[in-house]
Structure formats: structure tokens, C-alpha cells
Design an enzyme around this catalytic site. Structure first.
Site, PDB file in Angstrom:
ATOM      1  CB  THR A   1      -4.395   3.641 -22.142  1.00 37.66           C
ATOM      2  OG1 THR A   1      -4.339   3.734 -23.568  1.00 37.66           O
ATOM      3  CG2 THR A   1      -5.808   3.910 -21.681  1.00 37.66           C
TER       4      THR A   1
ATOM      5  NE  ARG B   1      -6.139  -4.251 -20.180  1.00 34.95           N
ATOM      6  CZ  ARG B   1      -6.720  -3.845 -21.301  1.00 34.95           C
ATOM      7  NH1 ARG B   1      -7.584  -2.866 -21.271  1.00 34.95           N
ATOM      8  NH2 ARG B   1      -6.460  -4.419 -22.453  1.00 34.95           N
TER       9      ARG B   1
ATOM     10  CE  LYS C   1      -6.921   2.109 -26.002  1.00 35.51           C
ATOM     11  NZ  LYS C   1      -7.078   2.852 -24.744  1.00 35.51           N
TER      12      LYS C   1
ATOM     13  CG  ASP D   1      -8.003  10.270 -24.406  1.00 32.60           C
ATOM     14  OD1 ASP D   1      -7.041   9.499 -24.565  1.00 32.60           O
ATOM     15  OD2 ASP D   1      -9.097   9.910 -23.947  1.00 32.60           O
TER      16      ASP D   1
ATOM     17  CE1 TYR E   1      -4.308   0.208  -0.421  1.00 29.50           C
ATOM     18  CE2 TYR E   1      -4.274  -1.709   1.010  1.00 29.50           C
ATOM     19  CZ  TYR E   1      -4.932  -0.892   0.107  1.00 29.50           C
ATOM     20  OH  TYR E   1      -6.200  -1.179  -0.269  1.00 29.50           O
TER      21      TYR E   1
ATOM     22  CD  GLU F   1      -4.914   4.809   0.598  1.00 30.31           C
ATOM     23  OE1 GLU F   1      -5.183   5.768   1.329  1.00 30.31           O
ATOM     24  OE2 GLU F   1      -5.598   3.778   0.519  1.00 30.31           O
TER      25      GLU F   1
HETATM   26  N1  DSN Z   1     -11.790   0.652 -25.248  1.00 28.10           N
HETATM   27  C1  DSN Z   1     -10.821   1.452 -25.940  1.00 28.10           C
HETATM   28  C2  DSN Z   1     -10.759   1.121 -27.390  1.00 28.10           C
HETATM   29  O1  DSN Z   1     -10.943  -0.028 -27.738  1.00 28.10           O
HETATM   30  O2  DSN Z   1     -10.510   2.002 -28.195  1.00 28.10           O
HETATM   31  C3  DSN Z   1     -11.050   2.890 -25.727  1.00 28.10           C
HETATM   32  O3  DSN Z   1     -11.106   3.128 -24.372  1.00 28.10           O
END
Ligand code: DSN
Length: 420
Positions: free
Chosen positions: A224, A233, A227, A198, A52, A54
């Protein structure tokens, strides 16, 4: 105490083994997915998950965080270097919490946000009515031009002047073209709004230098890490020099929004895996990866268009293609199912101004980040386009099953470079 290993949990392990086999034998072509490196996977499975922490480095609510601090500071510093920004909060569990933090830092409930319409390729968290962003904030949207299917900045400017938003989002999940950060920045400055990029989908392309960075033009950047960036993730929020010049407390506001505003203990094993991912993305060969993702996708797009597929915007600048299937007389749902049977994993997707419902939209979304990680190149794109064409033109399970043998052969030839 008896400590079992994963193999001994036979029921669970069986499912994981089947997922490994599925991934080895098929092609992952959902544009928001990728294959992480062994080092990322290793970091995710370390003891850091037990702790933990925090708070933030040197200011925690729990003891024993000396080394956890080292890990988190390393991730922050690498993120700052990677995206050329003065501040990064690497704690967000994923993209939606990262975006939530921007709202909490920049807006009061009920204030107005302007985002790209989900139906035009935007994201749920950019103000869509069923998401927190449309429930707690007043939202307005820009879309794409009916004629070009691209963002029309003159239209965005008109909407922004009328709606006077406090926050404007640029970015999306199904937009195949580059974003004009500078153009959006001019509009945000005119109406006095915070501007947030974003970059979840294209972070890896920006790092690789294939797409322009928003860092000079926007106030906040969210992404994120799983990707095109090819990490675990996860999510993060960055503040730019421009953002700090506009609001010198913006970094502190983001920190406060992430913790204690939205989250409790940060997932330090995930943060360690983000640090690994950032290091990998800082290496020279990542540029090559990003360039190849786009080259492969453009080749795939050209081949599909020459096989009479209609691509939204008639092509692509990035890692994804949005395909309008109406001329092929097949819905997105059926196309997804047949391609899955053939061993090509993609997702059904709405196209701009789609007359069909989201559960059976008129389109599909495909992309090249994961197959490029496997090492595929232009000749494989030609073969994939041929297979997709025969499956979707014939629309038969028999054809899909026949195609699966070819896909399995390709997958074996480009096996994942490690035992997942
Ligand atoms: N779920 C993602 C995507 O597949 O583009 C976006 O958050």
C-alpha cells in the site's frame, strides 16, 4: 451551472472539520496510519479525478490521455527507482486489489497458496477463509513459534514441502520483527513456488534503508502507499528481476490481472498523489524519518516493558508493538476505548494463539509512523508510555479524561505542520 465549494455542503463539511480537530488534538498511533503531506493532499484533489483512462500509457481505451500518460509513467518510474525493480503497476486501488492481482496473474482458482496465519499476524488476503483468497484458492498457513513468537523457517520449510503451494506470501499486519526474505526465497525455490512480499506495513522502512529490501529475493512485491510510505491511500504491484527471470511474462500477467482482470478505470488523481509520495520518499530526509520511526518505537517498547507490559516477541524491530494485555487484566476492546478517551488512537488486536475472540482480543497494536511525522522523539515516547500505563493500570474513565489534557497539550506542541 452552480458549482458549490465544500464549505457550502454544511453537513458534510462539519464532519470533516470535526475529523480535522480530532486528528489535531489526539495522537494517531494505529501503525498502519500516517499523516500525508500537503502536496499529496493537493494531488488527490486535482481534476485528474475526472478522467477515464482504462488501459495503460499509450494503450488506452479512451481519448484525451496524453497528460494522464505522463503522470502514470512518472509514477511508475519513480516507484521503480524507489524500490529498485524493473516493473511497477501503480493502478491498484489499494493493498487488497494489489494482492488479488498477484493471485490472478500467478494462479488458477483452486490452486494452493501458503501465507502467514492471520492469527499470527498475517493478512486476510494471504489465504484467510473469509477473504477471496481463501474462498477461491486452497490455502495453507505457517504461524509463529509458540516459544519465540517469531516465524520459524524450519517449520515453514516443512509446511511448504508438504503443501507444495504455487504461491507463498511473506509479510503481515501485526508482526513486530524483520522478515528473512532470503530464507523464504530458499524455501520457495525448493518447492517451485512464486514468492510474493507484501511490504504494505514496512515499505517506508525499506525505502529508508532501515529494513532489508526483498527486491533481490522475491518474484513479486505488493504494497500500500499510505502506511510508513506516507502517501495517499492506494496500492501497487512490482515485479523484480528475479521474478522476470523465473517468468518473463510476469509483468504482462500482472498488468492483465489489474486491468481488465480486476479493475476498470485507474484513479489518476490517486496515481498522481502516489507519484508525489514516491518523490518525497526518494528525498534524503526520508531516511531520517524511517530511522526515527523505528527508534521511537523501540524506545516506546522499552518503556512499556519496564512498566510491566508484555510485548509479543519481547520487543520490536519495526514501527509497531503488539502488546499482550493478559497480565494487566484488561481486554483489547476496553483498552482501545480507554486510550481513545485519553486521546491516543490505537487498535485492539489478536495476539498469536489468542484464546479470546477477535472482537475482544487479548492485545492491542500500537505504532509510531504518524507521531514521528509530527516530529515527536524519545522524550515524548517516555511520556506516552507513562500515560498509557496509568490509563491501562487504573482502568478508569476518570484517569483517561485526566490523561486527555496531557495528550492535547502534547498534540498542540507537535501540531501538524499544515492545515489539514
Ligand atoms: N488494515 C491494515 C492494517 O491496519 O494493518 C492491513 O490491511
Amino acid at each position: 451551472m452552480k458549482r458549490n465549494n465544500l464549505q457550502e455542503d454544511k453537513t458534510l463539511f462539519e464532519s470533516i472539520k470535526k475529523e480535522r480537530k480530532r486528528r489535531n488534538d489526539t495522537l494517531e498511533m494505529i501503525p498502519s496510519e500516517n499523516h500525508t503531506s500537503p502536496a499529496v493532499l493537493e494531488a488527490m484533489s486535482t481534476i485528474l479525478t475526472d478522467k477515464y483512462a482504462e488501459g495503460y500509457p499509450k494503450k488506452r481505451y479512451y481519448g484525451g490521455n496524453e497528460y494522464i500518460d505522463e503522470v502514470e509513467v512518472l509514477a511508475q518510474k519513480r516507484a521503480q527507482r524507489l524500490f529498485n525493480v524493473p516493473f511497477a503497476n501503480v493502478q491498484p486501488y489499494s493493498g487488497s486489489p494489489a494482492n488479488m492481482a498477484v493471485y490472478l496473474a500467478c494462479m488458477e482458482p483452486g490452486e494452493k497458496v501458503l501465507g502467514m496465519n492471520l492469527k499470527a499476524g498475517g493478512h486476510l488476503t494471504h489465504g484467510w477463509k473469509v477473504s477471496f483468497s481463501g474462498i477461491y484458492y486452497d490455502s495453507a498457513f505457517y504461524g509463529v513459534s509458540e516459544e519465540t513468537e517469531r516465524i520459524d523457517l524450519e517449520e515453514v520449510e516443512k509446511i511448504a514441502k508438504k503443501e507444495k503451494p504455487k504461491l507463498i506470501w511473506v509479510g503481515g499486519s501485526a508482526y513486530p520483527r524483520e522478515f528473512d526474505w532470503k530464507g523464504f526465497s530458499k524455501i520457495a525455490d525448493e518447492v517451485g513456488a512464486y514468492l510474493a512480499a507484501d511490504i504494505a506495513h514496512i515499505a517506508g522502512l525499506i525505502v529508508a534503508g532501515v529494513h532489508d529490501s526483498p527486491a533481490k529475493h522475491v518474484d513479486v512485491i505488493t504494497t500500500t502507499t499510505h502506511k510508513t510510505l506516507r502517501g495517499p491511500r492506494g496500492g501497487m504491484v512490482m515485479v523484480t528481476e528475479k521474478g522476470l527471470n523465473k517468468d518473463s511474462d510476469l509483468d504482462k500477467k500482472i498488468n492483465k490481472a489489474v486491468f481488465p482482470g480486476l479493475q476498470g478505470g485507474p484513479h489518476e488523481h490517486q496515481i498522481a498523489a502516489k507519484a508525489v509520495c514516491f518523490k518525497e520518499a526518494l528525498e534524503d530526509d526520508f531516511e531520517d524519518y524511517g530511522r526515527k520511526v523505528v527508534e521511537n518505537n523501540k524506545k516506546l517498547a522499552d518503556e512499556l516493558m519496564s512498566n510491566d507490559f508484555r510485548l509479543v516477541t519481547d520487543g520490536t524491530d519495526n514501527h509497531l508493538c503488539l502488546i499482550d494485555l493478559r497480565n494487566k487484566n484488561i481486554g483489547g476492546k476496553k483498552a482501545e476505548e480507554l486510550l481513545e478517551l485519553a486521546g491516543i488512537t490505537i487498535n485492539k488486536n489478536s495476539i498469536p494463539n489468542d484464546p479470546a475472540k477477535p472482537f475482544n482480543p487479548s492485545g492491542i497494536r500500537i505504532g509510531t509512523p504518524a507521531i514521528t511525522t509530527r516530529g515527536m522523539g524519545e522524550s515524548e515516547m517516555v511520556e506516552i508510555a507513562q500515560i498509557m500505563t496509568s490509563v491501562l493500570d487504573k482502568k478508569s474513565e476518570k484517569e483517561a479524561k485526566k490523561a486527555r489534557k496531557k495528550i492535547k497539550k502534547m498534540a498542540e506542541e507537535f501540531s501538524l505542520p499544515y492545515d489539514i
